[in-house]
Design a protein around this motif. Structure first.
Motif, PDB file in Angstrom:
ATOM      1  N   GLU A 144       0.826  -1.211   0.000  1.00 16.87           N
ATOM      2  CA  GLU A 144       0.000   0.000   0.000  1.00 16.87           C
ATOM      3  C   GLU A 144       0.856   1.256   0.000  1.00 16.87           C
ATOM      4  OE1 GLU A 144      -3.809   2.073   2.223  1.00 16.87           O
ATOM      5  OE2 GLU A 144      -3.044   0.149   2.945  1.00 16.87           O
ATOM      6  N   GLU A 145       1.857   1.311   0.859  1.00 16.36           N
ATOM      7  CA  GLU A 145       2.697   2.507   0.936  1.00 16.36           C
ATOM      8  C   GLU A 145       3.510   2.694  -0.336  1.00 16.36           C
ATOM      9  OE1 GLU A 145       2.502   0.086   3.090  1.00 16.36           O
ATOM     10  OE2 GLU A 145       2.375   0.811   5.163  1.00 16.36           O
ATOM     11  N   ALA A 146       4.044   1.599  -0.893  1.00 10.41           N
ATOM     12  CA  ALA A 146       4.858   1.698  -2.101  1.00 10.41           C
ATOM     13  C   ALA A 146       4.042   2.203  -3.285  1.00 10.41           C
ATOM     14  CB  ALA A 146       5.462   0.331  -2.435  1.00 10.41           C
ATOM     15  N   ILE A 147       2.839   1.694  -3.447  1.00  6.86           N
ATOM     16  CA  ILE A 147       1.994   2.122  -4.560  1.00  6.86           C
ATOM     17  C   ILE A 147       1.535   3.559  -4.363  1.00  6.86           C
ATOM     18  CG2 ILE A 147      -0.239   1.731  -5.667  1.00  6.86           C
ATOM     19  CD1 ILE A 147       0.209  -1.276  -5.230  1.00  6.86           C
ATOM     20  N   ARG A 148       1.203   3.921  -3.135  1.00  2.31           N
ATOM     21  CA  ARG A 148       0.791   5.305  -2.876  1.00  2.31           C
ATOM     22  C   ARG A 148       1.940   6.290  -3.113  1.00  2.31           C
ATOM     23  NH1 ARG A 148      -4.098   6.166  -0.648  1.00  2.31           N
ATOM     24  NH2 ARG A 148      -5.242   4.322   0.105  1.00  2.31           N
ATOM     25  N   PHE A 188       4.024  10.564  -9.377  1.00  6.09           N
ATOM     26  CA  PHE A 188       3.546  10.855 -10.725  1.00  6.09           C
ATOM     27  C   PHE A 188       2.590  12.041 -10.735  1.00  6.09           C
ATOM     28  CE2 PHE A 188       5.523   6.930 -11.701  1.00  6.09           C
ATOM     29  CZ  PHE A 188       5.735   6.916 -13.067  1.00  6.09           C
ATOM     30  N   LYS A 189       1.829  12.175  -9.662  1.00 12.88           N
ATOM     31  CA  LYS A 189       0.939  13.331  -9.540  1.00 12.88           C
ATOM     32  C   LYS A 189       1.750  14.608  -9.400  1.00 12.88           C
ATOM     33  CE  LYS A 189      -3.094  14.940  -6.889  1.00 12.88           C
ATOM     34  NZ  LYS A 189      -3.994  14.626  -5.744  1.00 12.88           N
ATOM     35  N   GLU A 196      -4.325  -7.705  -4.015  1.00  6.07           N
ATOM     36  CA  GLU A 196      -4.141  -6.569  -3.113  1.00  6.07           C
ATOM     37  C   GLU A 196      -3.679  -5.331  -3.880  1.00  6.07           C
ATOM     38  OE1 GLU A 196      -1.658  -5.269   0.925  1.00  6.07           O
ATOM     39  OE2 GLU A 196      -1.410  -7.276   0.076  1.00  6.07           O
ATOM     40  N   SER A 197      -2.689  -5.488  -4.754  1.00  7.30           N
ATOM     41  CA  SER A 197      -2.205  -4.345  -5.537  1.00  7.30           C
ATOM     42  C   SER A 197      -3.307  -3.797  -6.428  1.00  7.30           C
ATOM     43  CB  SER A 197      -0.997  -4.748  -6.389  1.00  7.30           C
ATOM     44  OG  SER A 197       0.137  -4.985  -5.580  1.00  7.30           O
ATOM     45  N   GLU A 198      -4.081  -4.688  -7.009  1.00  8.72           N
ATOM     46  CA  GLU A 198      -5.184  -4.260  -7.870  1.00  8.72           C
ATOM     47  C   GLU A 198      -6.172  -3.392  -7.089  1.00  8.72           C
ATOM     48  OE1 GLU A 198      -8.669  -6.207 -10.751  1.00  8.72           O
ATOM     49  OE2 GLU A 198      -7.413  -7.499  -9.486  1.00  8.72           O
ATOM     50  N   LYS A 199      -6.509  -3.812  -5.868  1.00 11.96           N
ATOM     51  CA  LYS A 199      -7.447  -3.054  -5.043  1.00 11.96           C
ATOM     52  C   LYS A 199      -6.877  -1.689  -4.653  1.00 11.96           C
ATOM     53  CE  LYS A 199      -9.705  -7.124  -3.052  1.00 11.96           C
ATOM     54  NZ  LYS A 199      -9.919  -7.934  -1.806  1.00 11.96           N
ATOM     55  N   LEU A 212      -7.032   4.441  -5.624  1.00  9.72           N
ATOM     56  CA  LEU A 212      -6.354   5.670  -6.031  1.00  9.72           C
ATOM     57  C   LEU A 212      -6.927   6.237  -7.325  1.00  9.72           C
ATOM     58  CD1 LEU A 212      -2.686   4.578  -5.224  1.00  9.72           C
ATOM     59  CD2 LEU A 212      -4.105   6.195  -3.937  1.00  9.72           C
ATOM     60  N   GLY A 213      -7.947   5.599  -7.858  1.00 10.88           N
ATOM     61  CA  GLY A 213      -8.614   6.121  -9.044  1.00 10.88           C
ATOM     62  C   GLY A 213      -8.081   5.602 -10.359  1.00 10.88           C
TER      63      GLY A 213
END
Length: 221
Positions: free
Chosen positions: A61-65, A71-72, A95-98, A103-104
């Motif tokens: 979760e933290e890595a993907i966020r 990128f934002k 989990e990564s997909e969710k 995050l949209g």
């Protein structure tokens, strides 16, 4: 991530060496595994790899966020992402997909082990499923979730501490940031290409420019 392998397996202590379970690097990298593809739109023998790593600190979760936030901040719209679809030995990375969905990000593509499972380097070592970020049709960032240790007999054993290993190529990032069609049209290569005879075929000029950078790095190192 070669130098970090002992931290994923618990053989080395990141707190002792770095003062944190999390770190980051900008690493000069030389490899010839893609040498036959050099001269296309995005492959090189020498490149600089930007990465952030966690050894039992943060995870999916933290890595993907963190990736999404970067990128934002760069004002780079994510075109689509990929996640591991699962196989007979490793389950799908739901989990990564969710997390991406929260995050949209709606274009989430499921890929096989060949595309979205990294490692190990060599016959054994840390490895795991990945999620990749694409901008303008180009893979910009690969986020690896080291969840397993692969033994020489290909047997996978869950790691006691899960880790994160990411890699984003500076050259590909420059390409999308500068709005170029390929990496060889960025300011990393144009000065070198301008020194070459213009009658040379484009692919040859690209190969020479790459090899000049690679050779200069190896001599300096």
């Amino acid at each position: 991530m070669q130098q970090f392998k002992p931290y994923y397996t618990g053989q080395a202590d990141p707190i002792k060496d770095f003062g944190s379970k999390n770190t980051a690097s900008i690493q000069k990298s030389f490899r010839t595994s893609d040498i036959d593809e050099v001269g296309d739109e995005s492959h090189l023998t020498f490149f600089e790899m930007l990465g952030n790593f966690s050894f039992g600190g943060y995870f999916k979760e933290e890595a993907i966020r963190l990736a999404h936030d970067l990128f934002k901040e760069l004002e780079l719209p994510i075109e689509y992402v990929t996640v591991f679809e699962g196989d007979s030995t490793v389950p799908a990375d739901e989990e990564s997909e969710k997390i991406w969905k929260t995050l949209g990000v709606t274009d989430i593509r499921k890929k096989s082990r060949a595309d979205n499972f990294w490692g190990p380097t060599g016959s054994e070592g840390p490895c795991g499923p990945t999620t990749e970020i694409y901008v303008s049709g180009v893979e910009i960032w690969n986020i690896v979730f080291n969840e397993y240790y692969q033994h020489p007999d290909k047997r996978l054993e869950p790691l006691k501490q899960k880790g994160v290993d990411t890699g984003m190529g500076l050259e590909r990032l420059a390409m999308v940031m500068q709005g170029r069609a390929n990496i060889f049209e960025t300011d990393l290569f144009l000065p070198l290409k301008s020194l070459l005879p213009q009658e040379l075929p484009e692919r040859i000029k690209r190969i020479i420019a790459d090899h000049i950078r690679a050779t200069s790095y190896l001599i300096a190192d």
